[in-house]
Design an enzyme around this catalytic site. Sequence first.
Site, short mmCIF file in Angstrom:
data_model
loop_
_atom_site.label_atom_id
_atom_site.label_comp_id
_atom_site.label_asym_id
_atom_site.label_seq_id
_atom_site.Cartn_x
_atom_site.Cartn_y
_atom_site.Cartn_z
N HIS A 42 -8.27 9.99 -6.50
CA HIS A 42 -7.04 9.69 -5.78
C HIS A 42 -5.87 10.04 -6.70
O HIS A 42 -6.06 10.29 -7.89
CB HIS A 42 -6.99 8.21 -5.40
CG HIS A 42 -7.82 7.87 -4.21
ND1 HIS A 42 -7.71 6.67 -3.56
CD2 HIS A 42 -8.77 8.56 -3.55
CE1 HIS A 42 -8.56 6.63 -2.54
NE2 HIS A 42 -9.22 7.77 -2.52
N GLU A 98 -3.42 8.28 -8.11
CA GLU A 98 -3.24 7.42 -9.27
C GLU A 98 -4.35 7.63 -10.29
O GLU A 98 -4.10 7.65 -11.50
CB GLU A 98 -3.20 5.94 -8.86
CG GLU A 98 -2.08 5.58 -7.91
CD GLU A 98 -2.46 5.66 -6.44
OE1 GLU A 98 -1.92 4.87 -5.65
OE2 GLU A 98 -3.30 6.52 -6.07
N SER A 143 1.11 3.58 -0.96
CA SER A 143 0.61 2.27 -1.38
C SER A 143 -0.81 2.40 -1.94
O SER A 143 -1.67 3.02 -1.33
CB SER A 143 0.62 1.34 -0.15
OG SER A 143 0.26 0.04 -0.49
N CYS A 168 -4.63 2.07 -2.88
CA CYS A 168 -5.86 1.56 -2.27
C CYS A 168 -6.55 0.57 -3.21
O CYS A 168 -6.11 0.34 -4.34
CB CYS A 168 -6.79 2.73 -1.96
SG CYS A 168 -7.59 3.42 -3.44
N CYS A 179 -7.55 2.23 -6.69
CA CYS A 179 -6.42 2.48 -7.58
C CYS A 179 -5.79 1.16 -8.03
O CYS A 179 -5.37 1.03 -9.18
CB CYS A 179 -5.42 3.39 -6.90
SG CYS A 179 -6.13 5.03 -6.55
#
Length: 147
Positions: free
Chosen positions: A51, A53, A78, A80, A83
């Site tokens: 992902h 991040e 936002s 998950c 992350c």
Amino acid sequence: MMDKFMLAAIEEAKKGLDEGGIPIGSVLVHDGKIIGRGHNRRVQSGSPTLHGEMDALENAGRQPASVYQNSVIYTTLSPCSMCTGAILLYGIPKVVIGENTTFMGEETLLESRGVELERLDDSTCKQLMDDFIAAKPELWNEDIGTE
């Protein structure tokens, strides 16, 4: 004027989209400098964990705890559960979120653990996700684990 670090995260999100992936970008900032930048590369790398991040953290390389504990992570969407776990694990004290309308991550958990959240409600971040979800709903559902 948009924060230069969120602009860098948006640049990363656009790179991901240009590569055929999901337009989510992130940067890790320490002492006013980007030390890691990344974007969602699940599709491009065939990875279950890359992902935005996670990619930014990976690209920052190994850091001492004191660096993480004095850093800010910027993300266009936002965070998950995965992350969020990494943010908590490394003690990153602040997350700047581009938007949380298209996806609401684990913001309540982050705040319950003392992480400061700054929500920008940014129209560029929203538009990137809205357009992507409309064009590739099956890929989005795979990314968030619903299909």
